[in-house]
Scaffold this motif. Structure first.
Motif, PDB file in Angstrom:
ATOM      1  N   ILE A   8      -1.147   1.181  -5.446  1.00  8.89           N
ATOM      2  CA  ILE A   8      -0.503   0.503  -4.805  1.00  8.89           C
ATOM      3  C   ILE A   8       0.270   0.220  -5.379  1.00  8.89           C
ATOM      4  O   ILE A   8       1.012   0.204  -6.752  1.00  8.89           O
TER       5      ILE A   8
ATOM      6  N   GLN B 241       0.920  -1.114   0.040  1.00  9.09           N
ATOM      7  CA  GLN B 241       0.251   0.101   0.267  1.00  9.09           C
ATOM      8  C   GLN B 241       0.863   0.842  -0.232  1.00  9.09           C
ATOM      9  O   GLN B 241       1.668   1.384   1.031  1.00  9.09           O
TER      10      GLN B 241
ATOM     11  N   VAL C  76      -4.831  -4.529   0.780  1.00 11.41           N
ATOM     12  CA  VAL C  76      -4.287  -5.459  -0.588  1.00 11.41           C
ATOM     13  C   VAL C  76      -4.446  -6.624   0.021  1.00 11.41           C
ATOM     14  O   VAL C  76      -4.158  -7.231   1.452  1.00 11.41           O
TER      15      VAL C  76
END
Length: 390
Positions: free
Chosen positions: A162, A154, A185
């Protein structure tokens, strides 16, 4: 004369001691630097406690313990606000951290570091753009794809994206800017290079990576939850092809990713009418987990919940059957804030910030086996050494 003799003798003795010490240092060194040591416990016995040490955050570290006896095995330094995960094969420890030239100021360098899990020695580092997330140790901040080829992390600058890292090549592949407005995630265990992230509209974004680590395709689910009326915790109870999310108010939402697109379902409630009367609600950080073989979900709960108590520690651990959607057990929570579950050995670890509790979860009611006291100063994440993958 007597005083002079004593001084001369003392000087001579001191000289002999210095010579002896010099000879010893050359011929028989007190310490031989071998580049590390082998961790004494078998890999399957090791657990990893990510200690953020909030009062001196520039000195975060990972503590390694033998969960069978509580023995301390070693430590890996993780500098400022470190994050950790184990490679899927268990051979490497991956850390994500930040260095500043003057410790608390100066030029910033963000890196992923790779460490040998057996010797606890440094292997290599991979440079990141200076925008990796600097936050608490939620599981969804620093993950990897199911095939282990890519690290997925992240970013926050504070704009969200991302980051994708190719582990073997040691390269930062790219920013996934399609994830702007989304957070965390969640790898999909049934696919080699796919993951989900939770978006601000209450839906889920799925990203599928190609062999090169770049986005091959993406899709969004319909709205799963109301961000305003029933926000969810970002850490799900993860099955092979389904993720269960709990909300601040005790509702459960599910995301089924067995098909080409994610299908969302729910909510159903953790609470009976009696529970609602006592305002029982979930609380903690990494606060839910799933035992896949039995379909049992574990949730940290506390009574007298109200606005702002969503990070309160567990008064109880509730065990929910995800098939019948009924509670099958409840045990004291021991003020736990985070958990992790090992599927192969039917074990659960819970963490109250400093102490690690080890439970046998082979039966519906968890059985406390032991407590490792003082495992960390201020920790919100504990992990098993991987045995058998996600």
């Amino acid at each position: 004369m007597k005083s002079k003799f004593k001084l001369t003798t003392a000087a001579a003795m001191l000289g002999l001691m210095v010579l002896a010490g010099g000879a010893q240092a050359q011929d028989k060194p007190l310490e031989v630097l071998t580049g590390g040591h082998s961790v004494s416990a078998p890999q399957e016995n090791r657990i990893y406690v990510m200690d953020s040490v909030f009062n001196h955050l520039t000195e975060s570290r990972v503590h390694v313990y033998d969960y069978t006896n509580g023995k301390f095995l070693g430590m890996v330094p993780t500098a400022f606000n470190g994050h950790v995960q184990l490679s899927n094969d268990g051979k490497k420890i991956y850390t994500m951290t930040t260095y500043h030239e003057r410790v608390t100021r100066g030029k910033r360098s963000d890196v992923v570091e790779v460490w040998d899990a057996d010797k606890l020695t440094f292997d290599k580092e991979i440079s990141l753009p200076p925008k990796r997330v600097q936050g608490l140790n939620y599981d969804g901040m620093f993950r990897q794809t199911t095939d282990g080829k890519f690290i997925v992390l992240q970013n926050a600058s504070p704009a969200t994206s991302i980051g994708i890292v190719d582990v073997a090549k040691g390269d930062y592949v790219e920013d996934v800017t399609a994830a702007a407005g989304c957070w965390s995630v969640i790898p999909q265990p049934n696919r080699p290079r796919s993951f989900m992230t939770i978006c601000g509209d209450g839906g889920l974004l799925t990203i599928n990576l190609g062999e090169d680590g770049k986005v091959a395709s993406q899709s969004r689910s319909k709205q799963m939850f109301s961000v305003k009326d029933d926000p969810i915790f970002i850490a799900p109870a993860l099955d092979k092809d389904k993720a269960h999310f709990v909300s601040y108010y005790g509702n459960v939402y599910s995301a089924d990713f067995s098909g080409d697109e994610v299908k969302v379902d729910g909510p159903w409630s953790l609470l009976s009418d009696e529970d609602k009367a006592k305002n029982w609600v979930p609380g903690g950080y990494n606060l839910v987990g799933l035992h896949r073989a039995s379909g049992r979900m574990y949730v940290f709960m506390h009574p007298d919940g109200k606005e702002g108590t969503h990070k309160f520690p567990a008064a109880e651990i509730w065990v929910m059957d995800t098939k019948t959607k009924k509670r099958v057990a409840r045990v004291p929570g021991r003020d736990a804030l985070s958990m992790t579950i090992d599927q192969q050995r039917n074990l659960m670890l819970t963490l109250d910030g400093g102490n690690v509790n080890v439970y046998d979860i082979s039966q519906p009611e968890p059985k406390l086996l032991r407590t490792i006291e003082g495992a960390a100063e201020a920790s919100l994440q504990v992990q098993f050494h991987p045995v058998g993958g996600l």
